[in-house]
Design a protein around this motif. Structure first.
Motif, PDB file in Angstrom:
ATOM      1  N   ARG A 184       2.389   1.593  -3.553  1.00 52.69           N
ATOM      2  CA  ARG A 184       1.390   2.012  -4.551  1.00 52.69           C
ATOM      3  C   ARG A 184       0.747   3.338  -4.171  1.00 52.69           C
ATOM      4  NH1 ARG A 184      -1.853  -3.616  -5.609  1.00 52.69           N
ATOM      5  NH2 ARG A 184      -0.139  -4.773  -6.541  1.00 52.69           N
ATOM      6  N   ARG A 185       1.208   3.914  -3.069  1.00 57.05           N
ATOM      7  CA  ARG A 185       0.748   5.220  -2.580  1.00 57.05           C
ATOM      8  C   ARG A 185      -0.695   5.219  -2.095  1.00 57.05           C
ATOM      9  NH1 ARG A 185       3.127   6.198  -7.298  1.00 57.05           N
ATOM     10  NH2 ARG A 185       1.100   6.485  -8.224  1.00 57.05           N
ATOM     11  N   THR A 186      -1.371   4.064  -2.122  1.00 55.41           N
ATOM     12  CA  THR A 186      -2.746   4.040  -1.638  1.00 55.41           C
ATOM     13  C   THR A 186      -2.798   4.288  -0.134  1.00 55.41           C
ATOM     14  OG1 THR A 186      -2.557   1.646  -1.449  1.00 55.41           O
ATOM     15  CG2 THR A 186      -3.572   2.493  -3.432  1.00 55.41           C
ATOM     16  N   PHE A 209     -14.287   4.615   0.298  1.00 53.72           N
ATOM     17  CA  PHE A 209     -13.917   5.835   1.006  1.00 53.72           C
ATOM     18  C   PHE A 209     -15.114   6.474   1.697  1.00 53.72           C
ATOM     19  CE2 PHE A 209     -10.103   5.163  -1.410  1.00 53.72           C
ATOM     20  CZ  PHE A 209      -9.149   5.460  -0.458  1.00 53.72           C
ATOM     21  N   LEU A 261       0.116  14.047   7.845  1.00 59.06           N
ATOM     22  CA  LEU A 261       0.806  12.915   7.220  1.00 59.06           C
ATOM     23  C   LEU A 261       2.293  12.929   7.523  1.00 59.06           C
ATOM     24  CD1 LEU A 261      -0.902  12.880   3.706  1.00 59.06           C
ATOM     25  CD2 LEU A 261      -1.119  11.153   5.473  1.00 59.06           C
ATOM     26  N   LEU A 262       2.790  14.107   7.840  1.00 53.77           N
ATOM     27  CA  LEU A 262       4.180  14.248   8.270  1.00 53.77           C
ATOM     28  C   LEU A 262       4.161  14.989   9.597  1.00 53.77           C
ATOM     29  CD1 LEU A 262       6.078  15.438   5.058  1.00 53.77           C
ATOM     30  CD2 LEU A 262       6.285  13.220   6.151  1.00 53.77           C
ATOM     31  N   GLU A 299       0.845  -1.209   0.000  1.00 51.92           N
ATOM     32  CA  GLU A 299       0.000   0.000   0.000  1.00 51.92           C
ATOM     33  C   GLU A 299       0.873   1.250   0.000  1.00 51.92           C
ATOM     34  OE1 GLU A 299      -3.625   0.605   1.188  1.00 51.92           O
ATOM     35  OE2 GLU A 299      -4.235  -1.409   1.802  1.00 51.92           O
ATOM     36  N   GLU A 327      -1.368   6.607   1.489  1.00 55.01           N
ATOM     37  CA  GLU A 327      -1.534   8.037   1.745  1.00 55.01           C
ATOM     38  C   GLU A 327      -3.015   8.435   1.724  1.00 55.01           C
ATOM     39  OE1 GLU A 327       0.953  10.393  -0.712  1.00 55.01           O
ATOM     40  OE2 GLU A 327       0.305  12.285   0.169  1.00 55.01           O
ATOM     41  N   GLN A 328      -3.743   7.908   0.722  1.00 58.57           N
ATOM     42  CA  GLN A 328      -5.164   8.243   0.634  1.00 58.57           C
ATOM     43  C   GLN A 328      -5.958   7.571   1.756  1.00 58.57           C
ATOM     44  OE1 GLN A 328      -6.573   9.984  -2.613  1.00 58.57           O
ATOM     45  NE2 GLN A 328      -7.775  10.609  -0.855  1.00 58.57           N
ATOM     46  N   LEU A 329      -5.496   6.365   2.109  1.00 57.11           N
ATOM     47  CA  LEU A 329      -6.186   5.605   3.156  1.00 57.11           C
ATOM     48  C   LEU A 329      -6.104   6.332   4.501  1.00 57.11           C
ATOM     49  CD1 LEU A 329      -7.561   2.832   3.647  1.00 57.11           C
ATOM     50  CD2 LEU A 329      -5.316   1.954   4.278  1.00 57.11           C
ATOM     51  N   ILE A 330      -4.920   6.847   4.830  1.00 59.84           N
ATOM     52  CA  ILE A 330      -4.740   7.376   6.176  1.00 59.84           C
ATOM     53  C   ILE A 330      -5.143   8.841   6.319  1.00 59.84           C
ATOM     54  CG2 ILE A 330      -2.959   5.707   6.805  1.00 59.84           C
ATOM     55  CD1 ILE A 330      -0.887   7.893   6.284  1.00 59.84           C
ATOM     56  N   VAL A 331      -5.652   9.460   5.248  1.00 61.17           N
ATOM     57  CA  VAL A 331      -6.237  10.783   5.468  1.00 61.17           C
ATOM     58  C   VAL A 331      -7.726  10.647   5.797  1.00 61.17           C
ATOM     59  CG1 VAL A 331      -4.599  12.111   4.109  1.00 61.17           C
ATOM     60  CG2 VAL A 331      -6.659  11.222   3.009  1.00 61.17           C
ATOM     61  N   ARG A 390       1.367   7.844   9.050  1.00 65.14           N
ATOM     62  CA  ARG A 390       2.125   8.917   8.410  1.00 65.14           C
ATOM     63  C   ARG A 390       2.796   8.364   7.171  1.00 65.14           C
ATOM     64  NH1 ARG A 390       4.212  10.435  13.651  1.00 65.14           N
ATOM     65  NH2 ARG A 390       2.722  11.869  14.595  1.00 65.14           N
ATOM     66  N   VAL A 391       3.341   9.251   6.370  1.00 65.52           N
ATOM     67  CA  VAL A 391       3.972   8.792   5.133  1.00 65.52           C
ATOM     68  C   VAL A 391       5.497   8.861   5.181  1.00 65.52           C
ATOM     69  CG1 VAL A 391       2.038   9.260   3.607  1.00 65.52           C
ATOM     70  CG2 VAL A 391       3.684  11.062   4.075  1.00 65.52           C
ATOM     71  N   GLU A 392       6.064   9.263   6.299  1.00 64.49           N
ATOM     72  CA  GLU A 392       7.536   9.386   6.307  1.00 64.49           C
ATOM     73  C   GLU A 392       8.209   8.038   6.490  1.00 64.49           C
ATOM     74  OE1 GLU A 392       8.365  12.267   9.413  1.00 64.49           O
ATOM     75  OE2 GLU A 392       6.358  11.890  10.090  1.00 64.49           O
ATOM     76  N   SER A 411      -3.746   7.905  -6.181  1.00 64.99           N
ATOM     77  CA  SER A 411      -3.478   7.075  -5.013  1.00 64.99           C
ATOM     78  C   SER A 411      -4.658   6.195  -4.630  1.00 64.99           C
ATOM     79  CB  SER A 411      -3.109   7.958  -3.824  1.00 64.99           C
ATOM     80  OG  SER A 411      -2.013   8.755  -4.156  1.00 64.99           O
ATOM     81  N   LEU A 467      -9.283  15.521   9.959  1.00 66.84           N
ATOM     82  CA  LEU A 467      -9.486  14.695   8.763  1.00 66.84           C
ATOM     83  C   LEU A 467     -10.964  14.580   8.394  1.00 66.84           C
ATOM     84  CD1 LEU A 467      -6.916  11.821   9.373  1.00 66.84           C
ATOM     85  CD2 LEU A 467      -6.690  13.836   7.918  1.00 66.84           C
TER      86      LEU A 467
END
Lengths: 366, 310
Positions: A200-202, B101, B53-54, A197, A204-208, A364-366, B87, B76
């Motif tokens: 595939r960058r998904t 979503f 996110l960061l 995930e 990032e969208q998931l955790i917002v 987070r994405v880091e 994404s 959020l």
């Protein structure tokens, strides 16, 4: 539908739509079982040996005939001298040479003490042990027959086993096969789930979205359990129905401990997934973790033969407890209650891995 | 006053690299706010910190008065996010993505069905509803991504480079849609490195190398870059005698004469206030003015002027 269930449905869908995953899940149990049965299922092969018959008498011929008929050996060579017999072993033509001394028949007929000599290639420890045991048994058996015939004195040892009759080799390997299919396969499958995930960058969208890390962990656990549980059922079914593996305990108990093992492997895989930076690293970690499991849990060697320090490692590995409890139920016919300690440890480890995964998964994405 | 986004001394290090350097950012409710700057200026890092996110190395972010570090989930719930690159789940269909979503944002039952239906129509996705997201064209993917970002009717929409690598018709569609959202009261924070697009924003912050070099309306930023507006006049030579003495005229930038006509560029503090009086004053002195207009300055010129020597 709650966020949690939506995530489960999503992961199940993704798994079902991934042909590589499905191939692995569906074919793995069949392939692994087939390989083991092909290798260990049928009657064993024959070990080539050589014989040096310096006696040439009636009794020595009877001994050679007897060995031929035991079934484990194939007499490939008759050497004329002990030196030639030894060369055959050294060159690897045969694994052992039996030397019958001069006057052997006479000694036996007169009831005198006599001996035969065996030259064994010990570079294959397992085979040399096998030959040693089999020849000893054969010689003893031969001695008994001879003594009956010629009325001389002999002692026989009666072996009595518990949990007999003798376990077949396939039956012995069922726990091992289950270990691979319930540990290595689900663990490596789920180990890449979160890093995939991320890649595939998904992620990032998931955790917002306003979800918790426990939603992600628990939904993945459930989705992968639903998919991989088929492995377990197929393997058990194939073992019992196609290969006539006997289960002495209750089949339901086996299913229960196998399910707990499956959840435990998935939880450990999730933990790997959470701490891995990418899919490759996750795969490598999963396989690396399987090595001590293979070596130290009774998978290949009995744990009792390991050193004390290593046995401490054994006791950290889920597979150790699974193999014990599985053998207890399958081969010894114990009930779940009689082997509850191992089951409890497995359940505790599962919960521990899950809690740690939830704690360590940072949204987070880091 | 509560801002839609209020960042204070926001800083992010990656190792020893300072990606975002102590920036202050205030996005007002109901405006389209642009974060403008070249690639690598720190725009994405900034919005990732706004979304939690960061983790910022220093500084704070509040969204509608809620501290992101303390109550990320509340933020959020009222924020939609469309990342720079697609994404969504490529192995799920358009509708499955929308439904997933919607569920994650807490929509259920009929509300969920209705909202998904609305979005399918709104973004012309109905004909693609059973198609895997990975098999959609670039423009359709972008529309789906925007639909997902809006699935929970957020008060703040954060969009990272929505138009990078997208065909002009879809770029225009996006900006029209943003204006429509603004009318509905949605605040929009958008990053872009297309200077021409940034003209569509109500207010801008110009970022370069992790710092905000200027902020304000597009007009304001241009004024800041040049020290005022530029006005161009085609007139008689005599005009030069008077121009400098007029109110609001700062300096004469350049001039040339061709066929007896003087073409002169003048820097004034505010073109819309000064252009008419200047022409009037010249004509009162008997100087003929053939043409007078404000010179269009691109944001790109302004940006280059502001960052030169940086």
């Amino acid at each position: 539908m709650s966020a949690f269930l939506a995530l489960v449905v999503k992961d199940v869908r993704q798994l079902l739509r991934d042909p590589k995953t499905m191939l692995m899940v569906l074919l793995m149990p069949i392939i692994v079982m087939a390989l083991f049965v092909a290798g260990y299922g049928g009657g064993g092969g024959e070990v080539p040996i050589a014989v040096v018959d310096l006696d040439g008498g009636k009794i020595s011929w009877q001994l050679i005939d007897f060995l031929r008929n035991v079934g484990d050996f194939r007499v490939d060579y008759f050497a004329s001298t002990p030196e030639k017999g030894e060369m055959l072993v050294k060159k690897g033509k045969v694994y052992a040479t039996l030397i019958i001394p001069e006057g052997f028949s006479e000694d036996v007929l007169l009831g005198r003490k006599t001996r035969v000599e065996l030259i064994i290639d010990s570079s294959y420890a397992h085979i040399s042990e096998l030959i040693w045991e089999a020849l000893n048994a054969a010689v003893q058996e031969f001695q008994r027959k001879v003594s009956e015939k010629y009325n001389t004195f002999s002692i026989t040892v009666n072996k009595r086993t518990v949990y007999g009759p003798q376990v077949t080799r396939v039956e012995n390997f069922v726990p091992v096969v289950m270990g691979i299919l319930l540990h290595l396969v689900p663990m490596s499958l789920i180990a890449v789930s979160i890093s995939r995930e991320r890649e595939r960058r998904t992620f990032e969208q998931l955790i917002v979205t306003p979800i918790n890390s426990s939603d992600i962990i628990m939904s993945k656990l459930l989705a992968y359990a639903l998919i991989t549980i088929s492995d377990m059922v197929v393997t058990l079914w194939v073992s019992v129905e196609l290969f006539n593996v006997r289960v002495k305990g209750s089949f339901l108990d086996l299913l229960i401990v196998s399910s707990i093992m499956l959840l435990c492997s998935l939880s450990l895989g999730l933990l790997i997934s959470v701490v891995s930076k990418n899919q490759l690293q996750a795969y490598q970690t999963a396989i690396f973790l399987f090595i001590p499991s293979m070596l130290f849990t009774g998978f290949l060697t009995p744990v009792e033969l390991l050193s004390g320090e290593v046995r401490l490692i054994s006791k950290l590995l889920p597979l150790y407890y699974f193999l014990r409890t599985f053998r207890n139920i399958q081969l010894r016919g114990w009930t779940l209650y009689e082997t509850i300690y191992e089951v409890e440890v497995l359940a505790f480890q599962t919960i521990f891995f899950l809690l740690l995964s939830i704690k360590l998964l940072k949204l987070r994405v880091e | 006053m509560i801002y839609a986004v209020e960042a204070t001394k926001l800083t992010k290090y990656f190792g020893s690299f300072k990606a975002v350097d102590s920036i202050d950012l205030k996005v007002r409710k109901g405006e389209i706010f642009g974060l403008l700057g070249p690639n690598g200026a720190g725009k994405t890092t900034t919005i990732r910190m706004i979304l939690g996110l960061l983790k910022p190395s220093a500084g704070t972010v509040k969204v509608f008065g809620v501290d992101v570090a303390k109550n990320r989930k509340e933020v959020l719930k009222i924020t939609g996010y469309m990342p720079q690159r697609f994404s969504l789940y490529e192995d799920l269909t358009t509708e499955e993505n929308l439904r997933l979503f919607a569920s994650l944002y807490g929509l259920k039952g009929r509300d969920l069905d209705e909202r998904v239906g609305e979005l399918l129509d709104e973004f012309q996705l109905r004909e693609y509803r059973y198609r895997l997201a990975g098999k959609l064209s670039g423009g359709t993917k972008q529309r789906l991504a925007l639909a997902v970002a809006l699935v929970h009717k957020p008060r703040l929409l954060i969009v990272d480079e929505p138009t990078a690598g997208v065909d002009p018709p879809i770029r225009r569609y996006f900006w029209e849609y943003f204006r429509k959202l603004r009318q509905e009261g949605v605040t929009i924070l958008v990053t872009t490195h297309y200077m021409d697009e940034a003209e569509n924003c109500d207010r801008l912050a110009l970022m370069n190398r992790g710092k905000i070099v200027a902020h304000g309306t597009p007009q304001g930023i241009k004024r800041l870059a040049y020290g005022g507006d530029i006005v161009e006049l085609y007139t008689e030579r005599r005009a030069l005698l008077y121009l400098k003495s007029f109110d609001g005229v700062k300096t004469i930038l350049n001039k040339d004469v061709k066929d007896g006509v003087l073409r002169v560029k003048v820097l004034v503090d505010d073109a819309s206030d000064r252009l008419v009086p200047i022409v009037k004053n010249l004509e009162e002195k008997g100087v003929k003015v053939l043409r007078a207009n404000q010179v269009f300055v691109s944001l790109e010129d302004a940006f280059i002027k502001l960052t030169v020597g940086d």
